[in-house]
Structures are given as structure tokens and as C-alpha cells.
Design an enzyme around this catalytic site. Structure first.
Site, PDB file in Angstrom:
ATOM      1  N   GLY A 147     -26.936 -97.081 -19.739  1.00 33.17           N
ATOM      2  CA  GLY A 147     -25.958 -96.113 -20.247  1.00 33.17           C
ATOM      3  C   GLY A 147     -25.761 -96.213 -21.749  1.00 33.17           C
ATOM      4  O   GLY A 147     -26.063 -97.224 -22.378  1.00 33.17           O
ATOM      5  N   ARG A 205     -18.014 -93.659 -24.706  1.00 29.99           N
ATOM      6  CA  ARG A 205     -16.624 -93.850 -25.114  1.00 29.99           C
ATOM      7  C   ARG A 205     -16.452 -94.894 -26.218  1.00 29.99           C
ATOM      8  O   ARG A 205     -15.380 -95.043 -26.780  1.00 29.99           O
ATOM      9  CB  ARG A 205     -15.771 -94.218 -23.885  1.00 29.99           C
ATOM     10  CG  ARG A 205     -15.581 -93.053 -22.926  1.00 29.99           C
ATOM     11  CD  ARG A 205     -15.211 -93.500 -21.522  1.00 29.99           C
ATOM     12  NE  ARG A 205     -16.378 -93.956 -20.762  1.00 29.99           N
ATOM     13  CZ  ARG A 205     -16.334 -94.309 -19.476  1.00 29.99           C
ATOM     14  NH1 ARG A 205     -15.194 -94.285 -18.821  1.00 29.99           N
ATOM     15  NH2 ARG A 205     -17.435 -94.697 -18.855  1.00 29.99           N
TER      16      ARG A 205
HETATM   17  C1  UD1 Z   1     -18.441 -97.206 -12.748  1.00 33.39           C
HETATM   18  C2  UD1 Z   1     -18.218 -96.729 -11.314  1.00 33.39           C
HETATM   19  C3  UD1 Z   1     -16.730 -96.860 -10.988  1.00 33.39           C
HETATM   20  C4  UD1 Z   1     -16.271 -98.284 -11.209  1.00 33.39           C
HETATM   21  C5  UD1 Z   1     -16.609 -98.760 -12.611  1.00 33.39           C
HETATM   22  C6  UD1 Z   1     -16.340-100.240 -12.731  1.00 33.39           C
HETATM   23  C7  UD1 Z   1     -19.868 -94.969 -10.976  1.00 33.39           C
HETATM   24  C8  UD1 Z   1     -20.122 -93.523 -10.899  1.00 33.39           C
HETATM   25  N1  UD1 Z   1     -18.625 -95.340 -11.206  1.00 33.39           N
HETATM   26  O1  UD1 Z   1     -17.752 -96.297 -13.595  1.00 33.39           O
HETATM   27  O2  UD1 Z   1     -16.521 -96.485  -9.632  1.00 33.39           O
HETATM   28  O3  UD1 Z   1     -14.878 -98.378 -10.982  1.00 33.39           O
HETATM   29  O4  UD1 Z   1     -17.999 -98.543 -12.895  1.00 33.39           O
HETATM   30  O5  UD1 Z   1     -16.554-100.727 -14.026  1.00 33.39           O
HETATM   31  O6  UD1 Z   1     -20.775 -95.761 -10.769  1.00 33.39           O
HETATM   32  N2  UD1 Z   1     -25.542 -96.892 -16.264  1.00 33.39           N
HETATM   33  C9  UD1 Z   1     -26.905 -96.732 -16.202  1.00 33.39           C
HETATM   34  N3  UD1 Z   1     -27.424 -95.480 -16.092  1.00 33.39           N
HETATM   35  C10 UD1 Z   1     -26.645 -94.381 -16.001  1.00 33.39           C
HETATM   36  C11 UD1 Z   1     -25.251 -94.542 -16.047  1.00 33.39           C
HETATM   37  C12 UD1 Z   1     -24.727 -95.812 -16.174  1.00 33.39           C
HETATM   38  O7  UD1 Z   1     -27.653 -97.712 -16.294  1.00 33.39           O
HETATM   39  O8  UD1 Z   1     -27.204 -93.274 -15.876  1.00 33.39           O
HETATM   40  C13 UD1 Z   1     -24.994 -98.243 -16.412  1.00 33.39           C
HETATM   41  C14 UD1 Z   1     -24.150 -98.405 -17.656  1.00 33.39           C
HETATM   42  O9  UD1 Z   1     -24.964 -98.860 -18.727  1.00 33.39           O
HETATM   43  C15 UD1 Z   1     -23.136 -99.441 -17.232  1.00 33.39           C
HETATM   44  C16 UD1 Z   1     -22.991 -99.231 -15.745  1.00 33.39           C
HETATM   45  O10 UD1 Z   1     -24.123 -98.503 -15.336  1.00 33.39           O
HETATM   46  O11 UD1 Z   1     -23.614-100.758 -17.488  1.00 33.39           O
HETATM   47  C17 UD1 Z   1     -21.720 -98.468 -15.368  1.00 33.39           C
HETATM   48  O12 UD1 Z   1     -21.739 -97.195 -15.982  1.00 33.39           O
HETATM   49  P1  UD1 Z   1     -20.430 -96.546 -16.613  1.00 33.39           P
HETATM   50  O13 UD1 Z   1     -20.794 -95.220 -17.152  1.00 33.39           O
HETATM   51  O14 UD1 Z   1     -19.746 -97.492 -17.491  1.00 33.39           O
HETATM   52  O15 UD1 Z   1     -19.563 -96.338 -15.286  1.00 33.39           O
HETATM   53  P2  UD1 Z   1     -17.968 -96.219 -15.185  1.00 33.39           P
HETATM   54  O16 UD1 Z   1     -17.541 -94.874 -15.606  1.00 33.39           O
HETATM   55  O17 UD1 Z   1     -17.324 -97.380 -15.825  1.00 33.39           O
HETATM   56 CA    CA Z   2     -18.025 -99.007 -17.084  1.00 34.80          CA
END
Ligand code: UD1
Ligand code: CA
Length: 478
Positions: free
Chosen positions: A18, A22
Site C-alpha cells: 500500500g 493518509r
Molecule cells: C485494514 C482492514 C481493517 C482493519 C485494519 C487494521 C481491509 C480492507 N481493512 O484497514 O479491517 O481494521 O486494516 O489495521 O483490509 N495493502 C497492500 N495492498 C493493497 C492495500 C493494502 O499490500 O492493495 C497493505 C498495506 O500496505 C498495509 C495493509 O495492507 O500494510 C493494510 O492496508 P490499509 O490500507 O492500511 O488498511 P486499513 O484501511 O488500515
Molecule cells: Ca492500516
């Protein structure tokens, strides 16, 4: 019980693709430092405690930078998620890397760095003993904003709803998804393909797998963690600071428990990798970073910053000293306002004082350089006195040259040593000397010309000034 072989059916996957929108940053989120260390490294350190059979890191945003950072770590498989379509899509991109793997997989989030090894191990045990297809790590928090909510029906987890997609009633739920899961690998990737991107962000949400499994009658369990700090995710700069603070408090608490005095833990910044022996005292406002080791009975005064340095026992470092990659032997005294640059090596009982800078220089045992001095590319023996305002002229505009000062030599104040040059054992250099040639052992070197005194000069000066004043006054009257 040794966990190594027992855990060998565990595979781990870390999501790190990701952008971290934010954070409003040009740097990928997982590269941001928490208590001095990129957050992805904290997560991988915790994952490694499971002695996993494999560790797959899903990279995407700034993939090359993330891979370069982790190049030194053995046993990682990188998979590229491009474009980044959500956490469900991220895990699906690890499918090829895990082809043929059986047993369980633990999924960790690259942005949740405080998870403890103990909690992770009991989570794995819980998943194993329940036989569930998926286990979700959850917590009940006061402020659930930003997290996915755990929706239960008849007390069982039914689904996870993201904040943006939650109804007003669902937003009231205080049990949240940590983003840490354990899965049975069997059938996992097929089920992931059923996730649809029908939600506020049009992303493939991994948490949607919970509802899919429930509909198909596959067991989903939860484990609530008691210490909420462990599952804090980092999405904003404020959360980055919060998590760093918690990690630093943990480090300070550990050090205090092992006999180190920290006068004001709130203003003391010590990286997790630092080691400090008992009875050392750390004053307020000190930063100790990287691979630094500090011996017993040292005193580190306010405003000091120490990076990647090795410090012996009973060393005192006075205020506002900065050092990087320096070595200080026992009983030495440094500062205030000293600057030790890489490869500065200070011998036992040696003293370095205010506004003294050392670079790639050895200052031997019992030697002193206490005021206003630059020592670069120098080898200084034992019991040498370096006077105030001494400068090694080590750079000729093209190359650096070495200065050697042998044991017991005395360098007078305001000396320039034009390298390459050697001052022999017990030799003296007179104040204000520019040393361009070697000084033999036991000799005195002086380069300044003989002093001339002009008798009565001050009185004559006053007289001249008075006459000048008279002339300008009479001119003004005309
Ligand atoms: C996510 C969870 C949420 C949880 C929270 C806890 C989802 C949809 N939601 O939300 O339920 O409460 O984590 O911290 O999963 N990432 C990827 N590829 C992507 C998107 C994200 O590798 O396409 C990775 C990001 O780098 C990060 C992690 O996944 O390390 C979580 O992604 P993030 O966008 O932060 O999810 P949250 O909105 O925090
Ligand atoms: Ca997160």
C-alpha cells in the site's frame, strides 16, 4: 517447548504494497520509521519468531526501495502487487509463491508493528487447536474509528465491515479487526477469488473472506487481544508518533528493569537495537540510536545524540555531544559540545572537550584535546596534550593525508599540522606553529618569527587620535 520444528507448517505473508495515502508522503508507508526502524522490519522480526516455513512479502508501492531495504534478510520471497486493488487482492498475489504449500498461513500487516511475539504465538496455537479455516485477531477498543468492525450474530463472527461501509449502528461496534489473520491454506486462494470490490473504496477487501467462509459453512474463529497497543495500525503521522512513543516506552522500561537509570523516560529516545549495561545514567533529552552499545556506570548528559557507537564502562559524555560510528574506551570523558565523526577512537582515560571535532582519528589512552580543535585522519599516541585551537590540515584540495603524533608529545595552542606530518615522541610544538615538516622525538618546533616590541606605541597612538579630532573640529567651524 522448542517452537522451531513444531511451527514448521506455518507460512507467513506480510502485506506491504500500500501507498499509505493518509500519511501524505513521498515515501511508502512501510518504510517510515517507528522508534528508529522502518516499520516493515519490526513486523518481519515478529514474523521470524515463528520460524516460518516461508515468508512472502507483498510489495507494490516503491517495491524496489522496500526490496532494497530488506535485501540483507534471508528467506524472504517478494511478490509484486501491481496495481494495488486492496488487501484481498494483495493476498491473492501471493498465490504463486505459496503454490503447493499446505498447513497454515499467518497474515501480518506491514503497518501493525507493535504485535508481540507472545501474542502471535498464542494466536497460532489458538488457530491450530480450533481447526478453523480462518482466525481473526480482534480487540475491543474505546475508539474504533478507522478500523473494520467485527459484526457478530449469535455471538459468532458473521462478517467484518469497514468504517466507510458501516451503518450508524455498525459504527457503534467497538470490537475491531486487527488486520492479523491465520488461515488454513486449503481452499484459501479459491475463496479469495470470490471477493468482489463492491464497497466505498471499490477495493477487494480481505476481511470479506469472513462472510464468504461463514456462508460456505467453514469455521471462522476470533481471538481477542488484551493489550490494545499491540494491534495499533499506522495510517497517519499522528499514529506514527503514537506507536513510536509506545515502542520507546517499552524499550525504556526494559532498560530500567535491567538496572539503567533513565531520569526522564518521556524525553529519552533509545532505539530497540541499543544495549546499555547496568548503573549507567541517562539524563533528559538524549537520543541513542542504531547499533550502539554502552557499558556500565556511564553518564550521558542532556542533549547528547549517539549513533552506531561503542562506549566502554564509566564513560562520561557531557551535554550536546554528537557522535556517529565512534568508539570510546572506558573512563574517557567527552564534551560538552564535542563532535565525534565516523572512526573516531578515544582511548581509556582520554579527554575530548568543547568544540572539538574528530574524524577517522585515534586519540590514545590518557591523551587530551579539550578545546576548539579539529583532528582528522590522525593517529595520536598516549598521554599527548593537544592544545586549544589545534588543527590538522588533512586535505590538500584533492586528497586526505595522515597526521601522526607520538606518545607524550605536547602540541601548543593554535598549531596547524600540515599533513602528512609526524611529531615524534615527547616532542614539543610551540604555540602558533605551522608544522610543515616532521618534528623529531624530543625536539621543540617553532615557526613564528621573533617578536618585536615597539616602545611607547600606545601613548603615541592616543596623541595621534587627539590631533586628528582637533583638526576635524576646526574644519567644521569654518
Ligand atoms: C485494514 C482492514 C481493517 C482493519 C485494519 C487494521 C481491509 C480492507 N481493512 O484497514 O479491517 O481494521 O486494516 O489495521 O483490509 N495493502 C497492500 N495492498 C493493497 C492495500 C493494502 O499490500 O492493495 C497493505 C498495506 O500496505 C498495509 C495493509 O495492507 O500494510 C493494510 O492496508 P490499509 O490500507 O492500511 O488498511 P486499513 O484501511 O488500515
Ligand atoms: Ca492500516
Amino acid at each position: 517447548m522448542g517452537l522451531g520444528p513444531l511451527m514448521s507448517d506455518v507460512h507467513t505473508v506480510v502485506l506491504a504494497a500500500g501507498k499509505g495515502t493518509r500519511l501524505l508522503s513521498a515515501t511508502a508507508k512501510v518504510l517510515h520509521r517507528v522508534a528508529g526502524v522502518p516499520m516493515i522490519e519490526h513486523v518481519l522480526g515478529t514474523a521470524a519468531s515463528l520460524h516460518p516455513r516461508s515468508t512472502t512479502v507483498v510489495v507494490g508501492h516503491q517495491a524496489e526501495k522496500v526490496k532494497a531495504l530488506l535485501a540483507g534478510r534471508a528467506g524472504l520471497t517478494f511478490v509484486l502487487q501491481e496495481p494495488q486493488l486492496g488487501t484481498g487482492h494483495a493476498l491473492l498475489s501471493a498465490e504463486a509463491a505459496l503454490r503447493g504449500a499446505a498447513g497454515m498461513m499467518v497474515l501480518l500487516s506491514g503497518d501493525v508493528p507493535l504485535l508481540s511475539v507472545g501474542t502471535l504465538k498464542s494466536f497460532v496455537d489458538r488457530h491450530r487447536s480450533s481447526g478453523a479455516a480462518a482466525t481473526v485477531m480482534t480487540a475491543v477498543v474505546d475508539d474504533p474509528r478507522g478500523y473494520g468492525r467485527i459484526v457478530r450474530s449469535a455471538n459468532e463472527i458473521a462478517q467484518i465491515v469497514e468504517e466507510r461501509d458501516a451503518s450508524t449502528a455498525e459504527k457503534e461496534i467497538r470490537e475491531i479487526n486487527s488486520g492479523i489473520y491465520a488461515f488454513a491454506l486449503d481452499g484459501l486462494f479459491d475463496a479469495l477469488r470470490s471477493i468482489a470490490a463492491i464497497n466505498a473504496q471499490r477495493e477487494y477487501y480481505l476481511p470479506d473472506l469472513v462472510a464468504i467462509y461463514r456462508q460456505r459453512g467453514r469455521g471462522v474463529e476470533t481471538m481477542r487481544v488484551a493489550n490494545l497497543d499491540e494491534i495499533r495500525g499506522i495510517n497517519s503521522r499522528a499514529e506514527l508518533a503514537d506507536v513510536s512513543r509506545i515502542m520507546r516506552q517499552q524499550k525504556n522500561a526494559e532498560l530500567m528493569a535491567s538496572g539503567v537509570t533513565i531520569e526522564d523516560p518521556l524525553t529519552t529516545y533509545i532505539d530497540g537495537s541499543v544495549e546499555i549495561a547496568a548503573d549507567s545514567v541517562i539524563h533528559p533529552g538524549v537520543s541513542i540510536e542504531g547499533r550502539t552499545t554502552i557499558g556500565a556506570g556511564c553518564e550521558i548528559h542532556s542533549g547528547v545524540r549517539i549513533i552506531d557507537s561503542r562506549i566502554g564502562d564509566r564513560v562520561t559524555i557531557f551535554n550536546h555531544t554528537v557522535m556517529t560510528d565512534a568508539t570510546i574506551e572506558s573512563d574517557a570523558q567527552i564534551g560538552p559540545f564535542a563532535h565525534l565523526r565516523p572512526e573516531a577512537r578515544i582511548g581509556e582515560h582520554a579527554q575530548v572537550g568543547n568544540f572539538v571535532e574528530l574524524k577517522n582519528t585515534v586519540l590514545g589512552a590518557g591523551s587530551k584535546s579539550r578545546h576548539l580543535t579539529y583532528l582528522g585522519d590522525a593517529v595520536i599516541g598516549q598521554n599527548v596534550n593537544v592544545g586549544a585551537g589545534t588543527i590538522t590540515c588533512n586535505y590538500d584540495g584533492q586528497r586526505k593525508h595522515r597526521t601522526t603524533i607520538e606518545d607524550g608529545a605536547f602540541i601548543g595552542s593554535d598549531t596547524q599540522l600540515v599533513a602528512p606530518v609526524t611529531v615524534g615522541k615527547r616532542a614539543y610544538v610551540g604555540s602558533g606553529t605551522t608544522v610543515r615538516e616532521d618534528v623529531p622525538a624530543g625536539a621543540l618546533a617553532v615557526s613564528a618569527g621573533r617578536q618585536r616590541n615597539i616602545e611607547g606605541w600606545a601613548e603615541k597612538k592616543v596623541k595621534r587620535q587627539k590631533e586628528k579630532l582637533k583638526r576635524t573640529k576646526t574644519k567644521g567651524k569654518k
